[in-house]
Design a protein around this motif. Structure first.
Motif, short mmCIF file in Angstrom:
data_model
loop_
_atom_site.label_atom_id
_atom_site.label_comp_id
_atom_site.label_asym_id
_atom_site.label_seq_id
_atom_site.Cartn_x
_atom_site.Cartn_y
_atom_site.Cartn_z
N GLU A 161 2.42 8.17 0.80
CA GLU A 161 1.19 7.84 -0.26
C GLU A 161 -0.10 7.27 0.44
O GLU A 161 -1.08 7.49 -0.13
CB GLU A 161 1.88 6.71 -1.40
CG GLU A 161 1.01 6.61 -2.62
CD GLU A 161 1.53 5.63 -3.81
OE1 GLU A 161 0.88 4.85 -4.02
OE2 GLU A 161 2.78 6.07 -4.15
N ASN A 162 0.38 6.40 1.24
CA ASN A 162 -0.90 5.93 1.79
C ASN A 162 -1.86 6.81 2.59
O ASN A 162 -2.98 6.83 2.66
CB ASN A 162 -0.27 4.66 2.95
CG ASN A 162 0.14 3.57 2.41
OD1 ASN A 162 0.07 3.41 1.01
ND2 ASN A 162 0.88 2.69 3.18
N ALA A 163 -0.90 7.84 3.30
CA ALA A 163 -1.87 8.96 3.68
C ALA A 163 -2.90 9.69 2.89
O ALA A 163 -3.84 10.09 3.17
CB ALA A 163 -0.63 9.87 4.56
N VAL A 164 -2.04 9.99 1.66
CA VAL A 164 -2.99 10.78 0.65
C VAL A 164 -3.98 9.96 0.35
O VAL A 164 -5.46 10.44 0.17
CB VAL A 164 -2.15 11.05 -0.41
CG1 VAL A 164 -2.83 11.52 -1.43
CG2 VAL A 164 -1.19 12.07 0.14
N GLU A 165 -3.85 8.52 0.10
CA GLU A 165 -4.93 7.75 -0.31
C GLU A 165 -6.01 7.73 0.95
O GLU A 165 -7.09 7.55 0.71
CB GLU A 165 -4.48 6.20 -0.49
CG GLU A 165 -5.56 5.20 -0.96
CD GLU A 165 -4.95 3.82 -1.02
OE1 GLU A 165 -5.95 2.88 -0.91
OE2 GLU A 165 -3.72 3.72 -1.02
N ALA A 166 -5.66 8.11 2.21
CA ALA A 166 -6.42 8.02 3.33
C ALA A 166 -7.08 9.18 3.34
O ALA A 166 -8.07 9.33 4.37
CB ALA A 166 -5.64 7.66 4.58
N GLY A 167 -6.83 10.22 2.39
CA GLY A 167 -7.67 11.57 2.70
C GLY A 167 -6.88 12.70 3.25
O GLY A 167 -7.39 13.75 3.63
#
Length: 347
Positions: A161-167
């Motif tokens: 989820e953090n990766a998706v938040e990071a783009g």
């Protein structure tokens, strides 16, 4: 060569790649001391955005997953913001990028997080010392408890989820090359007697739990996996491993991963218990999108794709030496040879 390599490739309804060449994950140890990606890293990845897909160097899912100095994390807001600079730079140049997520398991060292132990599948210590920090010898890992495993599953999902938040456009779970997920799938280092050891179904339980938790969080179409059926790095093979990976592949066949990636440094290696080449073993057991890797050039990769050995080819060290690798291959220019001196800086 034909232009087959340079035609768009549809991973799924949400992701189409500009070509079939991926930039393989390449550990560079160039994050800052807080494991935050730097502007230099953003520039490095942006220069290679014409690859069909960039797979980032592995990002640590939580502090106790660190096994090498200055490898980037994806578990703090500062790290997420650092990665956002990377993904924005890649997207600005028309590329796509997946974050490779890892926990190094018994290859981790408590020195990095000022801890007391490293986690592993079992209490099987790796011989040797930490690369770039030879004064640190590996420690005997603490076997992960059921509670530890449940938390790890949650932490992998949160990192995704953090990766998706990071783009990032998606993530690749690092389930290969002797790191934590891979440690559960090889008899050499998994000596457990509970529901996470002793049989193919048990030894794949944790990796599949992670795959499913990540897919539930960010979508199966954004979830990929790297595996090493042939053990050759940081652990040893066992003839029984074949059954483990046959079971794993049968389970993955029922899911719609973005792709499956072989973890190899050299795809000419053969493994007795796989009846030869690891890539061909996987292809016999898995019919969906497969990424090959291990010493390929664009020409040999295209030949393998034409022979249906895999669908995408990952190129590693040549991308270090040639930021403009895709353009060089397209235009027939010579590709610069890689040398270890190039590791000293990001070009």
């Amino acid at each position: 060569m034909t232009d087959k390599l340079f035609q768009p490739f549809v991973l799924n309804e949400k992701i189409t790649l500009n070509n079939r060449i991926a930039m393989a994950p390449l550990t560079r140890c160039m994050a800052d001391d807080s494991l935050v990606p730097t502007q230099q890293m953003a520039d490095y990845y942006a220069r290679r955005a014409d690859a069909g897909l960039i797979i980032s160097e592995a990002a640590i899912i939580r502090p106790d997953g660190q096994g090498y100095p200055n490898t980037p994390g994806l578990f703090t807001q500062e790290q997420i913001a650092g990665w956002r600079k990377v993904t924005d730079a890649v997207h600005k140049n028309g590329g796509k990028i997946f974050a490779q997520l890892w926990h190094t398991g018994r290859v981790a060292h408590p020195h990095f997080w000022k801890g007391e132990f490293a986690l592993g599948a079992s209490a099987e210590r790796l011989e040797g010392t930490v690369p770039r920090m030879r004064e640190l010898s590996y420690v005997t890992p603490k076997p992960a408890t059921k509670q530890d495993i449940a938390q790890l599953v949650k932490d992998y999902a949160q990192a995704a989820e953090n990766a998706v938040e990071a783009g990032f456009d998606g993530i690749e779970l690092h389930g290969a090359n002797g790191y934590l997920l891979d440690q559960f799938m090889h008899y050499n280092v998994n000596t457990r007697e509970d529901e996470y050891g002793g049989s193919a179904e048990n030894m794949t339980r944790f990796p599949l739990e992670v795959v499913d938790a990540v897919a539930d969080r960010i979508g199966m179409e954004r979830t990929a996996l790297r595996i090493s059926p042939g053990a050759y790095f940081l652990l040893e093979g066992d003839p029984r491993d074949r059954q483990v990976f046959e079971y794993l592949l049968s389970e993955l066949q029922t899911r719609d991963l973005a792709y499956l990636h072989i973890g190899l440094f050299d795809d000419t290696m053969e493994f007795d218990y796989l009846d030869g080449n690891a890539t061909d073993f996987v292809r016999r057991n898995y019919t969906k999108t497969l990424m090959g890797v291990g010493g390929y050039s664009a020409e040999t990769g295209e030949a393998a794709i034409s022979n249906n050995r895999f669908d995408l080819v990952a190129i590693g060290r040549p991308f270090i030496a040639n930021p403009d690798y895709i353009e060089r291959v397209k235009s027939g220019q010579p590709v610069k040879a890689y040398s270890e001196e190039m590791l000293a800086e990001l070009i």
